[in-house]
Design a protein around this motif. Structure first.
Motif, mmCIF file in Angstrom:
data_model
loop_
_atom_site.group_PDB
_atom_site.id
_atom_site.type_symbol
_atom_site.label_atom_id
_atom_site.label_comp_id
_atom_site.label_asym_id
_atom_site.label_seq_id
_atom_site.Cartn_x
_atom_site.Cartn_y
_atom_site.Cartn_z
ATOM 1 N N ASP A 126 -6.058 -0.854 -4.576
ATOM 2 C CA ASP A 126 -5.484 -1.393 -3.338
ATOM 3 C C ASP A 126 -6.400 -2.479 -2.788
ATOM 4 O O ASP A 126 -7.387 -2.181 -2.137
ATOM 5 N N GLU A 127 -6.097 -3.717 -3.065
ATOM 6 C CA GLU A 127 -6.888 -4.868 -2.632
ATOM 7 C C GLU A 127 -8.386 -4.638 -2.803
ATOM 8 O O GLU A 127 -9.141 -4.753 -1.852
ATOM 9 N N SER A 171 0.829 -1.203 0.000
ATOM 10 C CA SER A 171 0.000 0.000 0.000
ATOM 11 C C SER A 171 0.861 1.249 0.000
ATOM 12 O O SER A 171 0.534 2.235 -0.670
HETATM 13 MG MG LIG Z 1 -2.242 -2.550 2.307
#
Ligand SMILES: [Mg+2]
Ligand SMILES: Nc1ncnc2c1ncn2[C@@H]1O[C@H](COP(=O)(O)OP(=O)(O)OP(=O)(O)O)[C@@H](O)[C@H]1O
Lengths: 305, 360
Positions: free
Chosen positions: B164-165, B49
């Motif tokens: 991000d995910e 991240s």
């Molecule tokens: Mg992360």
């Protein structure tokens, strides 16, 4: 409840009923007395049978006392306290949560410490400062020798005098100084997803835009709750307004209400009028709570469903 | 929406990040090709991240340069970099309708209402949200929310799409569906995409290139095929594949790789200690091979996974097609095809055998 038996329910109801009666009793006395004439009060004392003199009593209070003017003072002071407090609390919490401030934690701690130092504790100092808000400036100038230098150079002795006693600002400002609101907003901001501010930045919104378009709309319930709490606090505070306002025209309604009972101990007070005054003083905060109840609860629970 | 011809190359040049005194990403360099779909894969806390946020501009770099389309952007505000981002927990504005959420960036940019509406509808159509525009995020399912977040990202026609995910809050079935949609979307839009995940299936299926990160360092940067078949290090070998690659400590004497007890596993010219890796599905059951005892078997329907114990006591996984004649037996013997043997240095973890002939 885990157990759901009838007898338990009944016991709970009885306890609740007793509690309600206990709380309502003084209110009922106030209400009933406010509807009686002074004559019938003199004859019968306090009673539970409502009379028909409420409007007359209101007229007496309205025309013969300073209470109307003082109600206006209370509205102005309480609104000032509530509005300014909301503004300060929101912006400080915004700064603490959304900016990487050096020593942010310490600053927030200091904000919280104000709650350990209530106005009653710093009463005399507060009064001194209110009597001359330049006092700290004078002290600093003295301390650094500036007063002395100016005096030897020009012969003028600096000693500034500005009193805020007997002004609305002087009444409101000391009531503002506590960190509850900042704490409330800070806790609320921290329940919001951290990515929200990132998403706003990606969308091109700067800090003010984020505050205006996203944070304020999301904080409506908190504003309502804090506004009501601070308004009530300002409305019901007694000690500070008592000393900060020296003329009846500047006193607040709660102070004025206490002054309704006569100073002469031999005289029987006009209780119906006093109770009517008490009702008049309570109506505005009551109405506010009734209107905002839903928001208050939502604003104080801190979690959005 | 027309496919964007504006995809941009992202060049990371010795990008570094530390929080206070804690280094999170040591100098890292990589070039993500224009229009490519790069998946950043790594265990939790390895700095995925952080890397993404630095590309986006949400997190300043401690040192190094980031170039997007040749321009140095590390000091630019996020909005000027032409990136858009999709967050794990959606990060939708709860008080705005779907349409307002999607159009907020356009509103901030001062685009006229008529054009805004047209573009919002266009983006909503791409992610099949057309009839939900008046709802609020609270009235949507997780999958629908993520679509709104994707629409919000593509509505500005960004040069770079960052994820991000984005799928990790969805259930398995929905995740599969969204994976396909994302893949199609990428082909339609063509923006350079960087997708962070710790799910290797997402990485293998979505990526043009996979960047494997471990404690902020790049372990390997290659196509999913390369990552799977030529893991560059022990870390990658153990991280990719389920069940994981078998890793066995061996000693090479110049002719064969042997277990500590002297049993030969496979022929090799390697001398000295090494770690031998072989994927469970590459092990063959043979007549006269390495003897092993079956400890446990898992029948997964399409195939079976056997846990077997070697003579040295080490347990390894073997994948076999279901119904093989070994299923009933307790003993079997294994053959390790030389072409599928990976060798790693036990100290550095780096790959030792670099032969490219051992595909598949
Ligand atoms: Mg992360
Ligand atoms: N603001 C911060 N301050 C200090 N340390 C941080 C901060 N943000 C992240 N870190 C640290 O940096 C490291 C990498 O964090 P990062 O969020 O990039 O990991 P990640 O790979 O995205 O993990 P995950 O898969 O759990 O999301 C972690 O060790 C984390 O503790």
């Amino acid at each position: 409840m885990i157990e759901n038996t009838k007898s338990l329910d009944r016991t709970a109801n009885v306890i609740l009923a007793v509690g309600v009666l206990y709380i309502l009793f003084p209110l009922v006395i106030t209400l009933v007395t406010a509807t009686q004439s002074f004559e019938s009060f003199l004859q019968n004392g306090f009673s539970f049978i409502p009379g028909t003199y409420l409007l007359e009593n209101i007229q007496i209070v309205w025309e013969t006392t300073q209470l109307p003017r003082q109600l206006l003072n209370s509205i102005i002071v309480a609104t000032m306290v509530a509005l300014i407090k909301c503004g300060i609390a929101f912006t400080t919490a915004f700064a603490i949560v959304y900016f990487r401030i050096r020593y942010g934690g310490i600053l927030f701690g200091m904000v919280l410490v104000t709650n350990l130092m209530p106005l009653d504790l710093r009463f005399i100092t507060t009064y001194q400062v209110a009597a001359n808000i330049m006092m700290p400036v004078n002290a600093l100038l003295d301390f650094f020798g500036i007063t002395y230098i100016v005096q030897t150079l020009t012969g003028y002795r600096m000693n500034f005098q500005v009193s805020v006693l007997n002004t609305y600002f002087g009444l409101a400002a000391p009531l503002l100084a506590n960190g509850t609101g900042t704490f409330l907003f800070r806790q609320y901001f921290r329940t919001l997803p951290a990515d929200l501010s990132k998403a706003a930045r990606m969308d091109g919104a700067g800090p003010m835009r984020f505050l205006w378009d996203i944070l304020i709309p999301l904080s409506r319930a908190n504003f309502a709750a804090l506004f009501v709490l601070m308004f009530l606090g300002g409305w019901t505070s007694y000690l500070w307004p008592l000393v900060a306002a020296s003329t009846p025209e500047m006193q607040t309604a709660v102070v004025g209400l206490a002054r309704l009972s006569p100073g002469d101990p031999g005289q029987i007070p006009h209780y119906p009028a006093i109770m009517t005054g008490a009702l008049m003083v309570s109506v505005i905060p009551l109405a506010m709570i009734a209107l905002m109840q839903r928001h208050i609860v939502r604003g104080l629970t801190l979690t959005e469903k | 929406m027309q496919p964007a011809s504006i995809a941009a190359e992202i060049a990371l040049d010795a990008v570094e990040k530390s929080f206070g005194n804690t280094p999170v990403i040591p100098p890292l360099s990589a070039t993500l090709g224009a229009g490519e779909f790069t998946v950043v894969l790594g265990p939790s806390g390895c700095g995925k991240s952080t890397l993404l946020n630095m590309i986006a501009g949400l997190e300043p770099v401690s040192a190094g340069r980031i170039r997007i389309d040749g321009q140095e952007v590390q000091d630019w505000e996020p909005k000027d970099r032409g990136c858009a981002m999709v967050f794990q927990n959606y990060a939708l504005y709860p008080h705005m309708t779907v349409a307002e959420n999607i159009g907020y960036a356009l509103k901030v940019a001062g685009i006229a209402r008529a054009e805004r509406q047209q573009r919002v509808e266009g983006a909503a159509r791409v992610v099949q949200l057309g009839d939900l525009l008046d709802r609020r995020p609270g009235q949507l399912s997780g999958g629908q929310r993520q679509r709104v977040a994707i629409a919000r990202a593509i509505v500005r026609e960004p040069r770079v799409l960052l994820f991000d995910e984005p799928l990790s809050n969805l259930d398995a079935k929905l995740r599969h569906g969204m994976r396909m949609e994302l893949s199609h979307l990428h082909r339609r839009i063509g923006a350079t995409s960087v997708f962070v995940t710790h799910d290797q299936v997402e990485a293998m299926t979505l990526a043009d290139k996979v960047l494997i990160l471990n404690e902020g360092r790049i372990e390997q940067f290659g196509t999913p095929h390369e990552i799977y078949h030529f893991p560059a290090s022990l870390f990658v070998a153990g991280f990719i594949g389920a069940p994981a690659m078998n890793l066995i400590e061996v000693e090479g004497d110049g002719t064969a790789l042997r277990l500590p007890d002297g049993t030969a596993l496979a022929g090799s010219a390697h001398r000295g200690r090494a770690v031998l890796g072989i994927r469970p599905e590459k092990l063959r059951i043979a007549e006269d091979g390495l003897p092993a005892t079956i400890v446990y078997r898992e029948d997964l329907g399409s195939h079976a996974v056997l846990v077997v114990r070697l003579g040295s006591g080490q347990e390894i996984n073997v994948s076999t097609p279901l119904g093989g004649d070994t299923v009933a037996a307790d003993q079997l013997s294994l053959h390790l095809p030389e072409a599928h043997v990976h060798l790693f240095d036990p100290a550095s973890g780096q790959r030792l055998n670099v032969t490219q002939g051992q595909v598949r």
